[in-house]
Enzyme design. Structure first.
Site, PDB file in Angstrom:
ATOM      1  N   GLY A  31     -18.004  48.300 -56.996  1.00  0.00           N
ATOM      2  CA  GLY A  31     -17.924  48.579 -55.688  1.00  0.00           C
ATOM      3  C   GLY A  31     -18.474  47.730 -54.712  1.00  0.00           C
ATOM      4  O   GLY A  31     -18.204  46.557 -55.002  1.00  0.00           O
ATOM      5  N   ALA A  32     -19.162  48.014 -53.422  1.00  0.00           N
ATOM      6  CA  ALA A  32     -19.591  47.083 -52.547  1.00  0.00           C
ATOM      7  C   ALA A  32     -18.554  46.367 -52.103  1.00  0.00           C
ATOM      8  O   ALA A  32     -18.364  45.277 -52.026  1.00  0.00           O
ATOM      9  CB  ALA A  32     -20.824  46.330 -52.718  1.00  0.00           C
ATOM     10  N   HIS A  37     -12.484  41.591 -53.157  1.00  0.00           N
ATOM     11  CA  HIS A  37     -11.577  42.555 -53.947  1.00  0.00           C
ATOM     12  C   HIS A  37     -10.330  43.136 -53.491  1.00  0.00           C
ATOM     13  O   HIS A  37      -9.479  43.360 -54.035  1.00  0.00           O
ATOM     14  CB  HIS A  37     -12.562  44.013 -53.823  1.00  0.00           C
ATOM     15  CG  HIS A  37     -14.101  43.877 -54.523  1.00  0.00           C
ATOM     16  ND1 HIS A  37     -15.086  43.883 -53.866  1.00  0.00           N
ATOM     17  CD2 HIS A  37     -14.165  43.433 -55.690  1.00  0.00           C
ATOM     18  CE1 HIS A  37     -16.105  43.896 -54.623  1.00  0.00           C
ATOM     19  NE2 HIS A  37     -15.660  43.481 -55.767  1.00  0.00           N
ATOM     20  N   GLU A 151     -11.749  34.096 -59.229  1.00  0.00           N
ATOM     21  CA  GLU A 151     -12.076  32.796 -60.160  1.00  0.00           C
ATOM     22  C   GLU A 151     -13.743  32.385 -59.302  1.00  0.00           C
ATOM     23  O   GLU A 151     -14.296  31.536 -59.769  1.00  0.00           O
ATOM     24  CB  GLU A 151     -11.126  31.654 -59.364  1.00  0.00           C
ATOM     25  CG  GLU A 151      -9.972  31.571 -60.273  1.00  0.00           C
ATOM     26  CD  GLU A 151      -9.102  30.560 -59.909  1.00  0.00           C
ATOM     27  OE1 GLU A 151      -9.329  29.754 -58.840  1.00  0.00           O
ATOM     28  OE2 GLU A 151      -8.172  30.092 -60.636  1.00  0.00           O
ATOM     29  N   LYS A 152     -13.960  33.321 -58.514  1.00  0.00           N
ATOM     30  CA  LYS A 152     -15.318  33.151 -57.970  1.00  0.00           C
ATOM     31  C   LYS A 152     -16.393  33.169 -59.202  1.00  0.00           C
ATOM     32  O   LYS A 152     -17.352  32.417 -59.317  1.00  0.00           O
ATOM     33  CB  LYS A 152     -15.578  34.140 -57.028  1.00  0.00           C
ATOM     34  CG  LYS A 152     -17.160  34.707 -56.788  1.00  0.00           C
ATOM     35  CD  LYS A 152     -17.784  34.098 -55.674  1.00  0.00           C
ATOM     36  CE  LYS A 152     -19.286  34.306 -55.505  1.00  0.00           C
ATOM     37  NZ  LYS A 152     -19.844  35.121 -56.471  1.00  0.00           N
ATOM     38  N   ASP A 153     -16.216  34.217 -59.972  1.00  0.00           N
ATOM     39  CA  ASP A 153     -16.898  34.362 -61.312  1.00  0.00           C
ATOM     40  C   ASP A 153     -16.057  33.834 -62.552  1.00  0.00           C
ATOM     41  O   ASP A 153     -15.387  34.569 -63.401  1.00  0.00           O
ATOM     42  CB  ASP A 153     -17.061  35.806 -61.590  1.00  0.00           C
ATOM     43  CG  ASP A 153     -18.004  36.562 -60.381  1.00  0.00           C
ATOM     44  OD1 ASP A 153     -19.036  35.954 -60.154  1.00  0.00           O
ATOM     45  OD2 ASP A 153     -17.452  37.373 -59.722  1.00  0.00           O
ATOM     46  N   GLN A 156     -16.853  34.463 -66.176  1.00  0.00           N
ATOM     47  CA  GLN A 156     -16.399  35.869 -66.441  1.00  0.00           C
ATOM     48  C   GLN A 156     -14.987  35.978 -66.732  1.00  0.00           C
ATOM     49  O   GLN A 156     -14.831  36.665 -67.770  1.00  0.00           O
ATOM     50  CB  GLN A 156     -16.991  36.615 -65.303  1.00  0.00           C
ATOM     51  CG  GLN A 156     -16.202  38.224 -65.383  1.00  0.00           C
ATOM     52  CD  GLN A 156     -16.656  39.118 -64.253  1.00  0.00           C
ATOM     53  OE1 GLN A 156     -17.950  39.663 -64.341  1.00  0.00           O
ATOM     54  NE2 GLN A 156     -16.135  39.686 -63.438  1.00  0.00           N
ATOM     55  N   SER A 189     -20.687  40.451 -52.432  1.00  0.00           N
ATOM     56  CA  SER A 189     -21.576  41.669 -51.997  1.00  0.00           C
ATOM     57  C   SER A 189     -22.762  41.040 -51.583  1.00  0.00           C
ATOM     58  O   SER A 189     -23.447  41.621 -50.898  1.00  0.00           O
ATOM     59  CB  SER A 189     -21.559  42.513 -53.016  1.00  0.00           C
ATOM     60  OG  SER A 189     -21.704  42.221 -54.244  1.00  0.00           O
TER      61      SER A 189
HETATM   62  O1  PAF Z   1     -16.948  41.222 -61.421  1.00  0.00           O
HETATM   63  C1  PAF Z   1     -17.528  42.640 -61.650  1.00  0.00           C
HETATM   64  O2  PAF Z   1     -17.570  43.127 -60.648  1.00  0.00           O
HETATM   65  C2  PAF Z   1     -17.944  43.262 -62.764  1.00  0.00           C
HETATM   66  O3  PAF Z   1     -18.579  42.163 -63.562  1.00  0.00           O
HETATM   67  C3  PAF Z   1     -17.012  43.915 -63.547  1.00  0.00           C
HETATM   68  C4  PAF Z   1     -15.924  43.067 -64.204  1.00  0.00           C
HETATM   69  C5  PAF Z   1     -16.308  44.993 -62.619  1.00  0.00           C
HETATM   70  C6  PAF Z   1     -17.391  44.570 -64.827  1.00  0.00           C
HETATM   71  O4  PAF Z   1     -18.532  45.265 -64.635  1.00  0.00           O
END
Ligand code: PAF
Length: 283
Positions: A31-32, A37, A151-153, A156, A189
């Protein structure tokens, strides 16, 4: 726009539409909703028949209870923003914790070859196991053909690539470029918590990364790292947490450059109590 709050109603809806030529694109979020996004959602819409966006603040990826409680939750506003910015009929899955985790809010442990323990994983112990736990659950429910990550994260993103490999999930992971403010600041966010002055000054993080990229071909990693540390030491608005140049397959700090490998510079910096992260490809 279709909004579902339970996996049962979501999967019923998707199963009525699914056939061999139908593709599902998936954008997991907490969210946010912001421009980053929206760009992931637009990529998914362009490449798939239907796009599912999940909105779920995942408790198992927070090592700090206060951080979890402070995380902004406003489903009505998120839905409004998506429908304003996106001109397509998409599906939103916004479950409660019980719907995703049922009785058992527990975290799975994955073996990501140690990359889950470095940088963001070191600062936030258990974080990537929590991310992988929830993304694995979401993939099992949505069964997407493609899933979109920014790619910011970047760490991850690599964790999710490893997740689909170790769990033999057929979803294609699509990396999307970081969306930035006009001044270069990576959109996040957390930026909402910056004052106008801090937001302007926070563009320094990207400017430094940009200069690191220019220095990468001509200078040593030790010198570049020292230079970055000095730039933040001189400026009391910032507190540098880490700056690393890493080989993106291992996330280990590079010592000597082997140009057959891909390197990125990663940074985490505090502006007052607001923690910003960013990264840039170097070759
Ligand atoms: O990047 C995010 O917002 C979160 O880590 C994700 C991938 C939605 C998992 O909760």
């Amino acid at each position: 726009m279709h909004v579902f709050t339970t996996k049962k109603t979501l999967t019923n809806f998707l199963s009525e539409r699914i056939n061999s030529s139908f593709s599902i694109g998936f954008v997991p979020t907490m969210g946010a909703i912001h421009a980053g996004h929206i760009s992931l959602i637009k990529n998914s819409i362009n490449q798939n028949n239907i796009t599912v966006v999940s909105i779920f603040v995942n408790p198992t990826q927070f090592d700090d209870q206060i951080d979890l409680e402070k995380y902004p939750k406003d489903l009505v506003n998120d839905v409004k923003l998506i429908s304003l910015k996106v001109d397509a009929d998409i599906v939103i899955y916004a479950p409660e914790v019980m719907d995703l985790y049922e009785e058992n809010v527990s975290i799975e442990t994955f073996d990501f070859r140690g990359i889950e323990l470095l940088m963001e994983g070191k600062s936030r112990p258990g974080h990537f196991n929590g991310v992988a736990t929830v993304v694995n659950k979401l993939f099992n429910i949505v069964k997407p053909h493609r899933a979109y990550f920014g790619e910011k994260d970047f760490q991850q993103l690599q964790i999710i690539r490893k997740l689909v490999k170790v769990r033999k999930i057929s979803t294609l992971i699509i990396a999307c470029p970081t969306v930035r403010e006009l001044n270069g600041l990576a959109i996040s966010s957390r930026n909402n918590r910056l004052s106008k002055y801090q937001k302007t000054r926070a563009s320094k993080v990207y400017q430094i990364l940009h200069q690191v990229k220019q220095k990468f071909n001509d200078d040593s990693i030790i010198n570049i790292t020292k230079w970055v540390e000095e730039q933040f030491k001189m400026d009391t608005l910032f507190k540098l947490e880490y700056f690393n140049i890493c080989d993106i397959s291992t996330f280990e700090q590079a010592v000597n450059i082997d140009l057959t490998k891909s390197y990125r510079a990663f940074i985490a910096v505090y502006v007052a109590d607001i923690r910003l992260i960013d990264n840039i490809a170097l070759n």
